[in-house]
Design an enzyme around this catalytic site. Structure first.
Site, PDB file in Angstrom:
ATOM      1  N   GLY A 171       0.858  -1.193   0.000  1.00  0.00           N
ATOM      2  CA  GLY A 171       0.000   0.000   0.000  1.00  0.00           C
ATOM      3  C   GLY A 171       0.890   1.236   0.000  1.00  0.00           C
ATOM      4  NE  ARG A 172      -1.966   5.858   2.559  1.00  0.00           N
ATOM      5  CZ  ARG A 172      -3.280   5.683   2.554  1.00  0.00           C
ATOM      6  NH1 ARG A 172      -4.003   6.188   1.592  1.00  0.00           N
ATOM      7  NH2 ARG A 172      -3.887   5.046   3.525  1.00  0.00           N
ATOM      8  CB  ILE A 173       3.691   2.611   4.639  1.00  0.00           C
ATOM      9  CG1 ILE A 173       2.874   3.775   5.233  1.00  0.00           C
ATOM     10  CG2 ILE A 173       5.039   2.495   5.355  1.00  0.00           C
ATOM     11  CD1 ILE A 173       2.441   3.595   6.678  1.00  0.00           C
ATOM     12  NE  ARG A 253      -1.692  -0.563  14.632  1.00  0.00           N
ATOM     13  CZ  ARG A 253      -1.172   0.612  14.239  1.00  0.00           C
ATOM     14  NH1 ARG A 253       0.114   0.716  13.987  1.00  0.00           N
ATOM     15  NH2 ARG A 253      -1.952   1.673  14.114  1.00  0.00           N
ATOM     16  CD  GLU A 282       3.004  -1.288  20.304  1.00  0.00           C
ATOM     17  OE1 GLU A 282       2.469  -0.182  20.501  1.00  0.00           O
ATOM     18  OE2 GLU A 282       3.435  -1.648  19.211  1.00  0.00           O
ATOM     19  CG  HIS A 300       3.999   1.999  17.860  1.00  0.00           C
ATOM     20  ND1 HIS A 300       2.872   1.237  18.067  1.00  0.00           N
ATOM     21  CD2 HIS A 300       3.830   2.571  16.633  1.00  0.00           C
ATOM     22  CE1 HIS A 300       2.064   1.339  17.027  1.00  0.00           C
ATOM     23  NE2 HIS A 300       2.629   2.154  16.133  1.00  0.00           N
ATOM     24  CB  ILE A 301       9.289   6.108  17.622  1.00  0.00           C
ATOM     25  CG1 ILE A 301      10.492   5.180  17.350  1.00  0.00           C
ATOM     26  CG2 ILE A 301       9.041   6.264  19.112  1.00  0.00           C
ATOM     27  CD1 ILE A 301      11.834   5.756  17.774  1.00  0.00           C
TER      28      ILE A 301
END
Ligand code: DGY
Length: 334
Positions: A171-173, A253, A282, A300-301
């Site tokens: 997809g986009r990423i 995720r 998390e 998660h940054i």
């Protein structure tokens, strides 16, 4: 008079209100206030309990929530009954919200796509290189006072250029991440429901099935949303297919990977290394992973740059304004 009517009536007579469940950049508040909206933001970085969340959203027209807020059927019912018109997630992923139910109850759900694409892809590359060139181990080696001078076989890593890169979720990423590989002249494979003509034209990438990608790739990067179909997509059976030099990167995720199986695969050197920004539970992390040398961990940054987090705040606020102005919000997810 039923409560439902009381709140709806009260809202019509006062300034529109947006409740922001946790601290996000002030750009959101500034945007909302410049549109005559009363914005209330909690100054905390952890989610509210269910009851506290209910108490805080009952007077809001729109809620800006974070990926750590669980917006389930009970919260959606409560929100609808109290006149809330939408949940604007401060994230591109929205697996924290029961979107199907929100749609059924006719309440908007929005996300923040696009503004974090390159930032997240860059973080996936940061993890990939940290793993391939063992940067965290090297840093620790120096801090531990072990550096005695140049050694021919010290902390040997893995070349990236010319290797096979496997993208799961184009997809986009995933697309942005793959395009960034151009300078490294990699052989790109991808798994996606759809053919990605950009990747095929620009990188000569090949669409393959998951098992083929896992068998052939030196670097595997996950860019798929978390859905019932992608939960534990990467598990023991899949690790068995990977090359012993495979490096696995996850910025999507945590639950896309079975974390216990991953720890076992790293420990037994079934795969070489992992670079992880996201985790199954998390902020808890599978204990085994904390004791391994061949994993690099980040909290998660992946979208965490000043510019991107500001842009996400403005996008979430714009969606809230659209909803308040009874327009279809630009980033509605259904
Ligand atoms: C997202 O947006 O889904 C990321 O996980 C946080 O930016």
């Amino acid at each position: 008079m039923p409560i439902k009517y009381f709140f709806a009536e009260k809202k019509r007579k006062t300034m529109a209100k947006v409740f922001i469940t946790q601290k996000i950049p002030n750009a959101a508040i500034e945007y909302l206030q410049s549109h005559g909206i009363d914005a209330i933001m909690r100054n905390e970085v952890f989610p509210l309990s269910k009851n506290d969340l209910k108490n805080n959203i009952k007077n809001a027209d729109v809620v800006i929530c974070l990926l750590t807020d669980i917006i389930d059927q009970e919260i959606i019912d409560f929100a609808v009954d109290n006149g809330v018109k939408g949940f604007c997630n401060y994230a591109v992923g929205y697996n924290n919200i029961d979107v199907n139910y929100a749609k059924k109850r006719n309440i908007w759900v929005t996300n923040t796509p696009g503004v974090l694409t390159k930032t997240t892809a860059e973080m996936a590359w940061a993890l990939l290189f940290s793993a391939a060139r063992r940067i965290v181990e090297a840093h620790k080696f120096i801090l531990d006072g072990k550096f005695r001078g140049w050694e021919a076989t010290l902390l040997l890593g893995y070349d990236v250029s010319g290797k096979t890169l496997g993208i799961i979720g184009a997809g986009r990423i995933g697309t942005a991440f793959a395009l960034m590989s151009a300078g490294f002249e990699m052989n790109v494979l991808y798994v996606d429901e759809n053919t990605n003509s950009i990747l095929e034209e620009k990188l000569n990438a090949k669409k393959v099935d998951l098992d083929t990608l896992l068998k052939k790739s030196d670097f595997i990067s996950l860019h798929t949303p978390l859905t019932p179909e992608t939960k534990y997509l990467i598990n023991k059976d899949k690790f068995n297919l990977m090359k012993p030099n495979a490096i696995l990167i996850n910025t999507s995720r945590g639950t896309v990977i079975n974390e216990k199986d991953l720890a076992e695969a790293l420990k037994s050197k079934k795969i070489a290394y992992a670079g992880l920004d996201v985790f199954e539970n998390e902020p808890l992390i599978e204990k085994e992973l904390l004791n391994l040398g061949n994993v690099v961990l980040a909290p998660h940054i992946a979208s965490g740059t000043k510019e991107t987090r500001d842009n996400m705040a403005i996008m979430a606020a714009k969606n809230a304004v659209d909803i308040i102005q009874t327009k279809k919000p630009q980033n509605n997810v259904y």
